[in-house]
Design a protein around this motif. Structure first.
Motif, PDB file in Angstrom:
ATOM      1  N   THR A 179       0.852  -1.193   0.000  1.00 27.67           N
ATOM      2  CA  THR A 179       0.000   0.000   0.000  1.00 27.67           C
ATOM      3  C   THR A 179       0.886   1.241   0.000  1.00 27.67           C
ATOM      4  O   THR A 179       1.714   1.420   0.895  1.00 27.67           O
ATOM      5  CB  THR A 179      -0.885   0.022   1.259  1.00 27.67           C
ATOM      6  N   PRO A 180       0.744   2.119  -0.988  1.00 28.17           N
ATOM      7  CA  PRO A 180       1.607   3.303  -1.033  1.00 28.17           C
ATOM      8  C   PRO A 180       1.270   4.291   0.076  1.00 28.17           C
ATOM      9  O   PRO A 180       0.143   4.316   0.591  1.00 28.17           O
ATOM     10  CB  PRO A 180       1.328   3.890  -2.413  1.00 28.17           C
ATOM     11  N   GLU A 181       2.240   5.104   0.412  1.00 27.25           N
ATOM     12  CA  GLU A 181       2.076   6.049   1.518  1.00 27.25           C
ATOM     13  C   GLU A 181       0.883   6.966   1.308  1.00 27.25           C
ATOM     14  O   GLU A 181       0.147   7.260   2.259  1.00 27.25           O
ATOM     15  CB  GLU A 181       3.355   6.878   1.683  1.00 27.25           C
ATOM     16  N   VAL A 182       0.673   7.425   0.079  1.00 28.50           N
ATOM     17  CA  VAL A 182      -0.436   8.344  -0.167  1.00 28.50           C
ATOM     18  C   VAL A 182      -1.766   7.680   0.166  1.00 28.50           C
ATOM     19  O   VAL A 182      -2.682   8.330   0.700  1.00 28.50           O
ATOM     20  CB  VAL A 182      -0.410   8.857  -1.630  1.00 28.50           C
ATOM     21  N   GLN A 183      -1.907   6.384  -0.082  1.00 28.57           N
ATOM     22  CA  GLN A 183      -3.159   5.696   0.244  1.00 28.57           C
ATOM     23  C   GLN A 183      -3.276   5.437   1.743  1.00 28.57           C
ATOM     24  O   GLN A 183      -4.371   5.497   2.303  1.00 28.57           O
ATOM     25  CB  GLN A 183      -3.290   4.380  -0.530  1.00 28.57           C
ATOM     26  N   LEU A 211      -5.201   8.958  -6.147  1.00 36.95           N
ATOM     27  CA  LEU A 211      -4.879   9.242  -7.547  1.00 36.95           C
ATOM     28  C   LEU A 211      -4.997  10.727  -7.848  1.00 36.95           C
ATOM     29  O   LEU A 211      -4.222  11.266  -8.650  1.00 36.95           O
ATOM     30  CB  LEU A 211      -5.781   8.428  -8.467  1.00 36.95           C
ATOM     31  N   TYR A 212      -5.944  11.399  -7.218  1.00 38.58           N
ATOM     32  CA  TYR A 212      -6.060  12.836  -7.427  1.00 38.58           C
ATOM     33  C   TYR A 212      -4.790  13.539  -6.954  1.00 38.58           C
ATOM     34  O   TYR A 212      -4.230  14.381  -7.672  1.00 38.58           O
ATOM     35  CB  TYR A 212      -7.275  13.387  -6.682  1.00 38.58           C
ATOM     36  N   ARG A 213      -4.325  13.183  -5.775  1.00 37.62           N
ATOM     37  CA  ARG A 213      -3.128  13.829  -5.235  1.00 37.62           C
ATOM     38  C   ARG A 213      -1.888  13.494  -6.059  1.00 37.62           C
ATOM     39  O   ARG A 213      -1.057  14.369  -6.314  1.00 37.62           O
ATOM     40  CB  ARG A 213      -2.944  13.397  -3.781  1.00 37.62           C
TER      41      ARG A 213
END
Length: 463
Positions: A39-43, A151-153
């Protein structure tokens, strides 16, 4: 190693005592060893924002005890401050429509909250992953919301990188404004152009791609939080349903809006295809630009050699002194990856059945991968290639003077047939084009006017 025992619908399982994740996460870790990408950090941060907003809304709705809600909110803040990210251990691609990732977040947050409450990990009677952290939610609204926000970020970061590329290309277009060379169509000599005009065209395409991506990712701001399982809002309260999206907007700082049709927003995910398509389109343009740069750099003696790109590393294990265009090549390969990812996204978006699309994990994995490829590929192209590109002005002039590129400009003055004869004479016996043109009565001032390549191109300005 010390363990604690946890139970789910499948049965009992040992969980490492120090782990903040629980039994459902551990099972998923064992079942879904697919890509090696977690899981990527942004998520992770986005999931914490979602769970925090849900706790806030449920507490105000009167369905979640204030003490538990505050513990959950504090736990989410800990994650938002960068802690416990190593507890998100799952592969991005998984069966179950993202349930495992949602439960990973629920379990980690519950166990952090338990410690805040002075309890032990696993004492879920005091703060339960499902009953409390996941209250009024389903994977089917939490997971798509988390990937849309992520995805927006990430798309905003890509737009920033494309803007940096645009400005770098504009700089080069200004630097090469007066470098006249032969233009080519179908790889054959055509008419004169300037190197500046070519680089400005690349900049124009990049700017268009940036705008296209910025518009596409706006679709990611429409979310289905409150839809729960299939869009009917089962297990929610009226207060929660009305306030969860505004609350999440406040927590995240994003201008989120609720789907008008929550059933539609839960089962149909073609918005992801719109985003992926914009990335593919961008990749096409970037790859074409990389192809052009490799061609213009080719040689350095037996190719076009119109530009020189920075030498970055040896090009061969057997040919001494050979330097390859490795940075444009890697940009090509990033583009190929994006194009392939788009096909996967297309198939996954189509593959949903009835009230849910179970394939959002691979959709997120591929779009996030595409954005990452483009961000990193563009970054290395800017700093390891574009900034150091130099024009070989004499080589450009030499190739132009040994081509028939100027002949087309003579047609309006002497007609196509005479211009064609000038070209044939030049190719046959080397009769200078300018000499032949003057023989047909064209004045030097007329020649200067028609051969001014930049007469239709204003000086380029940065936006």
């Amino acid at each position: 190693m010390d363990y604690r025992f946890e139970t789910d619908s499948v049965g009992e399982k040992k969980v490492p005592a120090e782990a903040y994740y629980g039994v459902q996460t551990l099972r998923a870790k064992e079942n879904f060893n697919i890509t090696g990408k977690k899981t990527p950090e942004v998520q992770i941060r986005t999931l914490a924002e979602i769970k925090k907003a849900c706790a806030m809304a449920n507490e105000k709705a009167g369905t979640l005890d204030k003490t538990i809600a505050e513990a959950i909110i504090k736990a989410c803040d800990e994650i938002l401050n960068g802690k416990f990210h190593d507890q998100f251990i799952l592969d991005q691609i998984q069966g179950g429509a993202g349930t495992s990732t949602n439960m990973n977040a629920n379990e980690v947050i519950a166990n952090i909250a338990l410690e805040i409450l002075g309890k032990q990990k696993g004492e879920y009677q005091y703060c339960h992953p499902n009953d409390h952290v996941n209250e009024s939610q389903s994977t089917n609204d939490v997971y798509p919301t988390s990937i849309k926000m992520s995805l927006y970020r990430t798309g905003l970061l890509l737009a920033e990188k494309l803007d940096e590329l645009y400005r770098g290309l504009i700089d080069k277009s200004e630097e090469f404004y007066d470098v006249v060379k032969i233009g080519r169509t179908q790889l054959m000599d055509a008419v004169p152009i300037t190197l500046g005009q070519e680089f400005h065209a690349y900049a124009s395409a990049v700017e268009r791609d940036k705008i296209r991506i910025q518009e596409a990712i706006k679709e990611m701001l429409t979310i289905n939080m409150g839809a729960t399982a299939i869009g009917t809002g089962i297990n929610t309260t009226e207060y929660y349903a009305e306030h969860i999206v505004p609350t999440l907007s406040e927590v995240s700082g994003l201008p989120l809006k609720r789907c008008e049709d929550m059933v539609d927003g839960t089962q149909n995910i073609e918005g992801f295809s719109v985003v992926s398509s914009s990335l593919k389109t961008c990749a096409i343009g970037l790859s074409k630009m990389a192809n052009d740069i490799r061609l213009m750099n080719s040689g350095p003696r037996a190719g076009l050699g119109e530009i020189t790109i920075p030498a970055k590393q040896n090009g061969s294990s057997i040919m001494p002194g050979k330097i390859n265009p490795v940075i444009p090549e890697v940009l090509n390969q990033c583009a190929f990856g994006v194009m392939g990812n788009d096909f996967t996204v297309t198939m996954a978006c189509e593959a949903g059945q009835l009230e849910l699309n179970a394939f959002e994990p691979v959709v997120f994995n591929r779009i996030f991968d595409s954005m990452t490829l483009l961000i990193n590929g563009v970054d290395t192209f800017i700093h390891n290639c574009l900034e150091g590109i130099a024009a070989n002005k004499e080589r450009c002039e030499d190739l132009l003077n040994h081509s028939t590129g100027y002949v087309t400009a003579l047609s309006p003055l002497i007609g196509y047939k005479k211009a064609a004869k000038i070209a044939k004479d030049f190719l046959k016996d080397g009769t200078p084009i300018m000499e032949s043109a003057l023989a047909y009565g064209i004045t030097k001032s007329q020649l200067e006017q028609v051969l001014n390549v930049n007469r239709f191109t204003p000086k380029f300005d940065k936006k």
